[in-house]
Scaffold this active site. Sequence first.
Site, mmCIF file in Angstrom:
data_model
loop_
_atom_site.group_PDB
_atom_site.id
_atom_site.type_symbol
_atom_site.label_atom_id
_atom_site.label_comp_id
_atom_site.label_asym_id
_atom_site.label_seq_id
_atom_site.Cartn_x
_atom_site.Cartn_y
_atom_site.Cartn_z
ATOM 1 N N CYS A 113 36.838 77.933 35.065
ATOM 2 C CA CYS A 113 35.954 77.434 33.971
ATOM 3 C C CYS A 113 36.381 76.900 32.852
ATOM 4 O O CYS A 113 35.733 76.499 31.880
ATOM 5 C CB CYS A 113 34.694 78.570 33.723
ATOM 6 S SG CYS A 113 34.019 79.121 35.331
ATOM 7 N N HIS A 244 31.272 77.557 27.455
ATOM 8 C CA HIS A 244 30.962 77.500 28.853
ATOM 9 C C HIS A 244 29.846 78.200 29.367
ATOM 10 O O HIS A 244 29.287 79.209 28.782
ATOM 11 C CB HIS A 244 32.221 78.395 29.446
ATOM 12 C CG HIS A 244 31.905 78.469 30.952
ATOM 13 N ND1 HIS A 244 31.565 77.382 31.855
ATOM 14 C CD2 HIS A 244 31.894 79.416 31.800
ATOM 15 C CE1 HIS A 244 31.450 77.922 33.024
ATOM 16 N NE2 HIS A 244 31.696 79.147 33.082
ATOM 17 N N ASN A 274 25.840 77.670 36.397
ATOM 18 C CA ASN A 274 27.389 77.638 36.045
ATOM 19 C C ASN A 274 28.117 76.464 37.010
ATOM 20 O O ASN A 274 28.314 76.738 38.158
ATOM 21 C CB ASN A 274 27.959 78.978 36.341
ATOM 22 C CG ASN A 274 29.639 79.055 35.976
ATOM 23 O OD1 ASN A 274 30.110 77.933 35.784
ATOM 24 N ND2 ASN A 274 29.891 80.043 35.973
#
Length: 321
Positions: A113, A244, A274
């Site tokens: 990520c 994020h 996500n």
Amino acid sequence: MYASFRSIGAYIPEDIRTNQWFIDRMDTSDEWIVKRTGINQRRIAAPNQMTSDLGVEAAKIAIQRAGIALSDIDLVVCATISPDYMCMPSTACLIADKLGLNEPMSFDISAACTGFVYALSVAKAFVESGMKKNVLIVGAEKLSSIVDYTDRTTCMLFGDGAGAAIISATENKDEAIIDVRCSADGGQKDLLLTPGVESGEKQYMQMKGNETFKVAVRTLTSDVVKILENNNMTNDDIDLFIPHQANYRIIKAVGDALEFKDEQKVLTVDKYGNTSSASIPMAINDCYESGRLKAGDTMLLDAFGGGLTWGSALLKFAPKK
Ligand code: ACO
């Protein structure tokens, strides 16, 4: 020579997967998913769409908005943990080829990520050193291909998508990417991993969600404190805080600890889930398309992911005048 963040683009897959999809298949509820994650829906790529296809669509928009020719691009960096091929060819090579670029240096970054922030750091270094002039950076993920849909504790978190940006050389310091910090601690690899080919296990993501949550909040918060201190900046200097998009509760905890105002915080996890390395550029693109991100604005990016990896970036949005 400085590196400037010239443009942003994103590709949002058409298929919307709501929480009901999971409720129909496993023991869960809309209330649990929304309360624990803040996610209402995510986008899922079509079966025939590969990660590179998502990246290409995002890249086309970023290139067009930067107003540069395809032949001007001399480096392609793709951050992904769901590449088209296992190790080779890299997804960056495929993106460069599908765009018809003029054989630029192309490679992938594996930093989960944090991938987009890592790619930004690489692009900045290549441009500042004078080695490259126009870098295409891409964060692209088809996470639906590496999610274990029998694991109810993680499968509802993830979605597919891509974001891309053009980083170009400039002599104007006011347009420069101010700073990028990137770090890693392989000692905490077991929190979040995809088993290797020789493990005998399926190549699906595995996560110790609860422990990861706590480390994420701590690390995301402390990294922002450091990057602001190192650059003699405060919250008041930031127009958009773009973390994020892993989980609403993580973003809220970090945002509250850092005392950012609501109008500074960017939140897209509710509609995209996500999307790992694509989450930050997709969020920047949302801000751009809604008019929230304007020329000259200062963005603060903050990412955390498997590795463990983490990183933050301070940058101006510097579209070509
Ligand atoms: N539906 C209903 N109940 C569930 C579900 C579900 N889908 N999944 C788990 N539960 C239950 C558990 O069994 C447990 O029940 P119990 O209390 O009776 O034992 C309870 O819910 C709590 O489980 P936890 O695992 O403690 O739930 P938690 O509050 O930690 O939430 C979550 C889980 C959402 C995964 C959270 O830990 C999280 O978001 N972690 C961080 C994710 C992240 O940021 N990852 C980093 C980036 S990802 C990357 O790099 C690719």
